[in-house]
Enzyme design. Structure first.
Site, PDB file in Angstrom:
ATOM      1  N   ARG A   9    -101.437 -18.125  76.188  1.00 54.53           N
ATOM      2  CA  ARG A   9    -102.213 -17.568  77.302  1.00 54.53           C
ATOM      3  C   ARG A   9    -101.266 -17.013  78.360  1.00 54.53           C
ATOM      4  NH1 ARG A   9    -107.188 -19.607  78.151  1.00 54.53           N
ATOM      5  NH2 ARG A   9    -107.389 -17.701  79.372  1.00 54.53           N
ATOM      6  N   ARG A  62    -113.088 -15.316  87.066  1.00 53.49           N
ATOM      7  CA  ARG A  62    -113.887 -16.148  86.140  1.00 53.49           C
ATOM      8  C   ARG A  62    -115.243 -16.331  86.802  1.00 53.49           C
ATOM      9  NH1 ARG A  62    -112.232 -21.494  82.837  1.00 53.49           N
ATOM     10  NH2 ARG A  62    -111.331 -19.807  81.633  1.00 53.49           N
ATOM     11  N   GLN A  67    -108.438 -14.582  76.450  1.00 59.18           N
ATOM     12  CA  GLN A  67    -108.294 -15.731  75.550  1.00 59.18           C
ATOM     13  C   GLN A  67    -108.041 -15.281  74.109  1.00 59.18           C
ATOM     14  OE1 GLN A  67    -108.813 -19.386  75.844  1.00 59.18           O
ATOM     15  NE2 GLN A  67    -107.989 -19.187  73.774  1.00 59.18           N
ATOM     16  N   HIS A 117    -114.614 -13.577  76.819  1.00 63.49           N
ATOM     17  CA  HIS A 117    -113.370 -14.237  77.248  1.00 63.49           C
ATOM     18  C   HIS A 117    -112.222 -13.432  76.594  1.00 63.49           C
ATOM     19  CE1 HIS A 117    -110.862 -17.129  78.969  1.00 63.49           C
ATOM     20  NE2 HIS A 117    -111.189 -18.230  78.314  1.00 63.49           N
ATOM     21  N   CYS A 126    -110.010 -22.779  71.583  1.00 66.24           N
ATOM     22  CA  CYS A 126    -109.557 -22.249  72.883  1.00 66.24           C
ATOM     23  C   CYS A 126    -109.278 -23.354  73.886  1.00 66.24           C
ATOM     24  CB  CYS A 126    -110.590 -21.268  73.427  1.00 66.24           C
ATOM     25  SG  CYS A 126    -112.223 -22.014  73.635  1.00 66.24           S
ATOM     26  N   ASP A 185    -115.219 -23.968  69.236  1.00 69.99           N
ATOM     27  CA  ASP A 185    -115.248 -24.112  70.693  1.00 69.99           C
ATOM     28  C   ASP A 185    -116.373 -25.094  71.015  1.00 69.99           C
ATOM     29  OD1 ASP A 185    -115.001 -23.732  73.448  1.00 69.99           O
ATOM     30  OD2 ASP A 185    -116.037 -21.792  73.470  1.00 69.99           O
TER      31      ASP A 185
END
Ligand code: CP
Ligand code: NVA
Length: 303
Positions: free
Chosen positions: A288, A100, A130, A127, A260, A221
């Site tokens: 996830r 990340r 995700q 991402h 998310c 988001d």
């Protein structure tokens, strides 16, 4: 050797294979208890995380492997030694690099100098893991992915870009409904639109909130992503028309609400919607884990 850097690396069959495998791992985890026996990964985070870190660590554990967490929140990759040397060291010990990072280029560099698969666990631009969990959640709730119309409302960001990429590959119609000047990355959108043309789905960017009407899935988001120090309060006026609230959800006729997470309740989503009957945000969070298990199995074992 394969990487997951952008999400463009896999075709539709491969996406479906990952989703299938994740579903099977969810149903029968014991079958896969030794899938990564003796294998490992470095889990490197320059930014905070709840879901991604926990689920990557547990994914290794559940598959009989081991994930080593490397906290880089007090010093970005490349500060103490070059990113190339960092990768060359780690690849002598581990079978994968999960990162990340602030800059997508950091992941590209790890892939260039390393000799094991690199997995993007969020960057400034993408991402990708995700959104695999997101589309798995769509399939679980609506029974299909291809032909579904998903509206993303709010700030066009890394998650938006990845919803476009994976959506284009999987045949999802994606409408990005964002204030003027806050849309998704133009280059990524254009590239995804070429893919969508071949898949037979449509991608759209608009600032008209009314375009949420007729969409089966609504997604939002945060209005301010990690790494951006803009106070959330200062952008509230601009983004408030794009908030997922009861009226907007009702008027759209949507069947499913996704986020998310982490959520900023009262900003991009209201309590009523997040805790309401259409919300599947915690199914999404659970997925996830299953997606990360499937991804690690595919990329490390090459199957
Ligand atoms: N959705 C997500 O990536 O959550 P974290 O930032 O907590 O990992
Ligand atoms: N767009 C958000 C996603 C967090 C999971 C961010 O980058 O902070």
């Amino acid at each position: 050797m394969r990487h997951l850097l952008t999400g463009f690396e896999f075709d539709r069959d491969e996406y479906q294979q990952i989703l299938e495998r994740a579903s099977d791992m969810k149903r029968e985890p014991a079958k896969y208890a030794a899938a990564l026996k003796g294998r490992s990964g470095a889990i490197m985070f320059e930014k905070p995380s709840l879901r991604t870190r926990t689920t990557f660590e547990l994914a290794f554990y559940r598959l009989g492997g081991h994930g080593v967490y490397l906290d880089l929140q007090n010093g970005e990759l490349g500060k103490r030694e070059s990113i190339g040397d960092y990768a060359r060291n780690l690849c002598r010990w581990v079978d994968s690099l999960v990162g990340r990072v602030y800059a997508q280029s950091t992941l590209e560099e790890l892939a260039t100098y390393g000799s094991v698969p690199v997995i993007n666990a969020l960057s400034d631009l993408y991402h990708p893991a995700q959104v695999m969990a997101d589309y798995l959640t769509v399939r679980e709730h609506l029974g299909k992915i291809e032909g579904v119309t998903l509206a993303y409302l709010g700030d066009g960001n890394n998650v938006t870009n990845s919803l476009l990429v994976a959506g284009a590959i999987l045949g999802v119609n994606v409408r990005c409904i964002c204030p003027q000047g806050s849309g998704p990355d133009v280059q990524i959108f254009n590239k995804a639109r070429e893919v969508a043309g071949r898949s037979g789905c449509t991608l759209e960017v608009t600032s008209e909130v009314g375009r949420a009407q007729g969409c089966e899935v609504l997604y939002t988001d945060t209005w301010v992503s990690m790494g951006d120090n803009t106070p959330l309060e200062s952008v509230k006026k601009k983004f408030l028309p794009y908030q997922l609230n009861a009226a907007l959800v009702r008027d759209s006729g949507a069947q499913l609400v996704l986020h998310c997470l982490p959520a900023h309740r009262g900003y991009e989503i209201t309590d009523e919607v997040m805790d309401g009957p259409l919300s599947a945000v915690f199914d999404e969070a659970e997925n996830r884990l299953h997606i990360h298990m499937a991804l690690l199995d595919l990329l490390i074992n090459g199957r």
